[in-house]
Design an enzyme around this catalytic site. Sequence first.
Site, mmCIF file in Angstrom:
data_model
loop_
_atom_site.group_PDB
_atom_site.id
_atom_site.type_symbol
_atom_site.label_atom_id
_atom_site.label_comp_id
_atom_site.label_asym_id
_atom_site.label_seq_id
_atom_site.Cartn_x
_atom_site.Cartn_y
_atom_site.Cartn_z
ATOM 1 N N PRO A 143 -3.223 -19.963 3.013
ATOM 2 C CA PRO A 143 -3.286 -19.787 4.465
ATOM 3 C C PRO A 143 -4.473 -18.905 4.844
ATOM 4 O O PRO A 143 -4.712 -17.869 4.235
ATOM 5 C CB PRO A 143 -1.967 -19.078 4.802
ATOM 6 C CG PRO A 143 -1.095 -19.277 3.611
ATOM 7 C CD PRO A 143 -2.003 -19.378 2.436
ATOM 8 N N GLN A 197 3.700 -19.987 6.104
ATOM 9 C CA GLN A 197 3.586 -18.623 5.595
ATOM 10 C C GLN A 197 3.953 -17.639 6.699
ATOM 11 O O GLN A 197 3.406 -17.699 7.807
ATOM 12 C CB GLN A 197 2.192 -18.291 5.072
ATOM 13 C CG GLN A 197 2.222 -16.942 4.343
ATOM 14 C CD GLN A 197 0.874 -16.469 3.864
ATOM 15 O OE1 GLN A 197 0.041 -16.081 4.659
ATOM 16 N NE2 GLN A 197 0.673 -16.489 2.550
ATOM 17 N N CYS A 228 -2.709 -8.951 3.002
ATOM 18 C CA CYS A 228 -3.771 -8.687 3.959
ATOM 19 C C CYS A 228 -4.363 -7.291 3.761
ATOM 20 O O CYS A 228 -3.634 -6.296 3.793
ATOM 21 C CB CYS A 228 -3.239 -8.821 5.384
ATOM 22 S SG CYS A 228 -4.502 -8.552 6.633
ATOM 23 N N LYS A 234 3.032 -14.044 -1.691
ATOM 24 C CA LYS A 234 1.644 -13.853 -2.109
ATOM 25 C C LYS A 234 1.305 -12.379 -1.941
ATOM 26 O O LYS A 234 1.695 -11.753 -0.955
ATOM 27 C CB LYS A 234 0.714 -14.717 -1.267
ATOM 28 C CG LYS A 234 -0.755 -14.636 -1.691
ATOM 29 C CD LYS A 234 -1.571 -15.726 -0.992
ATOM 30 C CE LYS A 234 -3.023 -15.674 -1.448
ATOM 31 N NZ LYS A 234 -3.852 -14.836 -0.582
ATOM 32 N N ASN A 288 -4.995 -16.636 -7.742
ATOM 33 C CA ASN A 288 -5.864 -16.775 -6.576
ATOM 34 C C ASN A 288 -7.060 -15.833 -6.736
ATOM 35 O O ASN A 288 -6.903 -14.705 -7.185
ATOM 36 C CB ASN A 288 -5.057 -16.429 -5.305
ATOM 37 C CG ASN A 288 -5.889 -16.421 -4.039
ATOM 38 O OD1 ASN A 288 -5.778 -15.506 -3.236
ATOM 39 N ND2 ASN A 288 -6.696 -17.433 -3.820
ATOM 40 N N GLY A 321 -8.551 -20.524 -1.489
ATOM 41 C CA GLY A 321 -8.814 -20.068 -0.134
ATOM 42 C C GLY A 321 -10.246 -20.335 0.266
ATOM 43 O O GLY A 321 -10.607 -21.443 0.659
ATOM 44 N N ARG A 322 -11.104 -19.306 0.118
ATOM 45 C CA ARG A 322 -12.481 -19.427 0.603
ATOM 46 C C ARG A 322 -13.260 -20.560 -0.055
ATOM 47 O O ARG A 322 -14.225 -21.066 0.514
ATOM 48 C CB ARG A 322 -13.212 -18.092 0.394
ATOM 49 C CG ARG A 322 -12.693 -16.952 1.262
ATOM 50 C CD ARG A 322 -13.368 -15.627 0.926
ATOM 51 N NE ARG A 322 -13.089 -15.224 -0.449
ATOM 52 C CZ ARG A 322 -13.909 -14.485 -1.192
ATOM 53 N NH1 ARG A 322 -15.066 -14.069 -0.694
ATOM 54 N NH2 ARG A 322 -13.587 -14.151 -2.425
#
Length: 381
Positions: A23, A79, A110, A150, A212, A236-237
Amino acid sequence: MSHPLSELQIGPHTVSPPVVLAPMAGITNAPFRTLCREFSGGRGLFVSEMITTRALVERDAKTMRLVHFDGTEKPRSIQLYGVDPVYTGRAVRMIADEDLADHIDLNFGCPVPKVTRKGGGSALPYKRNLLRAILREAVAGAGDLPVTMKMRKGIDDDHLTYLDAGRIAVEEGVTAVALHGRTAAQHYGGTADWDAIARLREHVPEIPVLGNGDIWSADDALRMVRETGCDGVVVGRGCLGRPWLFGDLVAAFEAGPGGSPYAPSLKEVAGVMRRHAELLGQWLGDERRGVVDFRKHVPWYTKGFSVGKELRHRMAMAGSLAELDDLLGTLDLDQPWPAGADGPRGRTAGRNKVVLPEGWLADPYECARVDAAAELDTSGG
């Protein structure tokens, strides 16, 4: 050690190949998930943008749009980000009772300062009992829905939390855990610590562990599985401006490393850009809003191609599909895929001191109350 061809089991859902779209706020909305699924042939797990528990419980209009899935998305994966056990439990029960999703992932990754300074995001797992309380409420409220989580390695190298958090997750009935191999202090800088993913895999053999961090190609994903023994990967990125990466991942997990990744010409990339912008407009119900939302994707899609700073800027200022079409038409569309275009994209900020609430590190077992202001609509980490 897991074999690259293995399947990932998330509760009743078989994810094959074991690949998950991470996400990302403002990125992994329904249009982007559609593009990724089309390239993968519908295989893999594609998670929604991060949803805050309070906004969901309060039925915020923007949030309710974000939890909408089209009929082709199976399983539907949401999520959630929450800092309060009660609100987390209410949000999860709402998802289960109203059949809003088939899988719930909880975010504790985060690193954004405005979140950590309130005790949220990657700061929260340091408070072990608070983490346990949130996971317990989530699992209890989810019924038959699988709950995963996560996280990052911890706050910094002196305050690592991932092994304790993994053990708490097992004890509270979480189905799988994903680890971003960075601390909050690293943000998105430096190199992801894949050794930590391997240590977590050994520490919680009871449930799947996903890795990840620094997966920019399909070969990177296979190498992570090979080197860490993880049960799957979270990307992700690496897929920013590269939704076709999921097609490469399917092929690699089926055939092994060393294959030929998709290398689209600029003409093919321009076609994907146009479709992405159009899908955003349809989803938002307004063509201009869709094109404006698409603007941030322009530098990612065009990275490595000979486009020119001025033309990139003009595309990033387009206000309609017709204007975007005109600009795309001025590109040298015969350009082949540029060498070296698959490196890091998105945020690459390096080490920073993590801002925490006063006294946060004094007692890792205090079941602290986290300021509701920590529940902000930000990156998934």
